[in-house]
Design a protein around this motif. Structure first.
Motif, PDB file in Angstrom:
ATOM      1  N   ARG A 219      -6.261   0.672  -2.299  1.00  0.00           N
ATOM      2  CA  ARG A 219      -4.951   0.707  -1.724  1.00  0.00           C
ATOM      3  C   ARG A 219      -4.130   0.188  -2.662  1.00  0.00           C
TER       4      ARG A 219
ATOM      5  N   THR B 189       0.959   6.608   1.807  1.00  0.00           N
ATOM      6  CA  THR B 189       1.649   6.118   3.011  1.00  0.00           C
ATOM      7  C   THR B 189       3.123   6.257   3.274  1.00  0.00           C
TER       8      THR B 189
ATOM      9  N   SER C 299       0.837  -1.213  -0.170  1.00  0.00           N
ATOM     10  CA  SER C 299       0.040  -0.058  -0.061  1.00  0.00           C
ATOM     11  C   SER C 299       0.952   1.323   0.063  1.00  0.00           C
TER      12      SER C 299
ATOM     13  N   ASN D 225      -3.519   5.452  -0.730  1.00  0.00           N
ATOM     14  CA  ASN D 225      -4.724   5.230  -0.372  1.00  0.00           C
ATOM     15  C   ASN D 225      -5.910   6.211  -0.923  1.00  0.00           C
TER      16      ASN D 225
END
Lengths: 189, 124
Positions: free
Chosen positions: A39, A161, A26, A29
């Motif tokens: 993701r 992320t 991921s 997102n």
């Protein structure tokens, strides 16, 4: 070792392709209300609809894995070339990683300018109000006459992320690798 | 083209063929289609009886659906109704000035589900 930066970059690229397929899947997102969640990394995709994981993701991941194997095979070969003193690198993953930053701008241009033109050519009316460069929470609204729907509005939440920033930093090694190959090739000539 | 790139293309082509074969022979493709078909949607039927407008809202999604209001020529109806997933709800809405309505007309409906607001219309 004559090309340490190039060698490191090739090792990182081979690792990134495999790792983002199976381990650090991921990178970015995207959530539309609580209806849809995506993701993804360049080689892995997980789609959730109303919190339910879609099996379609598995199907798409098979094809993304083929691209990951291509990048891994190419980088592994280039590791061998670099060790033999004939350095080579591939910029595929560097550009794919940068594309994540350009994605919101591309979607903004496609959504706000190209979609209404294409829709009107097909006989539909679509007016999309998509904010520029989503990084966080934004409201999107869409006026349309498709499927008896007059308007749709929702909040979109888009964020990278920690893995994305790690891999982006590692991929920036592409630029010094290119310089290293160029400079050392000129010196040897 | 260098030898490595040729090998990488060959790896890509083999992986792609294997992906196609695997998705065609395994249950993956059909189960994906089954799942997408089962996701469903919303259907709304509306009809008048005496001075009442009946709205039958069927929610086939895996989430709550909230019905907020309906507006048409000379009518504005506000009634909040929460319909659980995979069930239906019926709204009977009294319309006082039914005589001014010239049918057919379009009734605008405002719905909300899973953080998505939708304005749709039904022909009556």
């Amino acid at each position: 070792m004559r090309y340490p930066i190039t060698l490191s970059y090739n090792v990182i690229t081979a690792f990134t392709a495999i790792a983002s397929s199976f381990l650090f899947t991921s990178w970015w997102n995207l959530r539309i209300g609580s209806l849809l969640e995506l993701r993804d990394s360049p080689f892995h995709l997980a789609i959730y609809l109303s919190g339910q994981y879609l099996t379609l993701s598995e199907l798409l991941n098979l094809f993304l894995l083929a691209i990951a194997l291509y990048v891994t095979a190419l980088s592994s070969g280039y590791i061998y070339y670099t060790l033999k003193g004939r350095p080579k690198i591939t910029g595929t993953l560097f550009w794919l990683t940068l594309l994540y930053l350009l994605d919101p701008i591309i979607v903004y241009l496609v959504g706000n300018y190209f979609t209404p033109i294409i829709a009107s050519a097909l006989g539909y009316k679509v007016n999309l109000s998509y904010p520029f460069f989503i990084f966080g929470n934004q409201k999107i609204s869409l006026d349309t006459n498709i499927l008896n729907i007059n308007s749709i509005s929702f909040n979109i939440y888009s964020y990278p992320t920690l893995y994305y920033f790690i891999f982006l930093t590692l991929q920036l090694l592409y630029i010094p690798s290119r310089i290293e190959i160029h400079v050392k090739a000129r010196r040897s000539n | 083209m260098d030898k490595v790139r040729t090998i990488a293309y060959a790896v890509f082509a083999i992986a792609l063929v294997l992906a196609v074969l695997l998705s065609a022979t395994s249950d993956l493709f059909s189960s994906s289609l089954r799942q997408l078909n089962s996701l469903g949607g919303v259907s709304i039927t509306a009809f008048f009886s005496n001075h009442c407008l009946f709205l039958n809202v069927t929610n086939n999604m895996n989430t709550y659906l909230t019905f907020y209001n309906a507006t048409g020529p000379g009518i504005y109806l506000t009634r909040v109704m929460r319909i659980p997933s995979h069930s239906s709800g019926v709204l009977d809405l009294y319309v006082s000035n039914l005589s001014i309505l010239s049918r057919p007309f379009r009734l605008l409906l405002f719905l909300s589900f899973a953080g998505v607001n939708v304005t749709t219309s039904v022909k009556i």
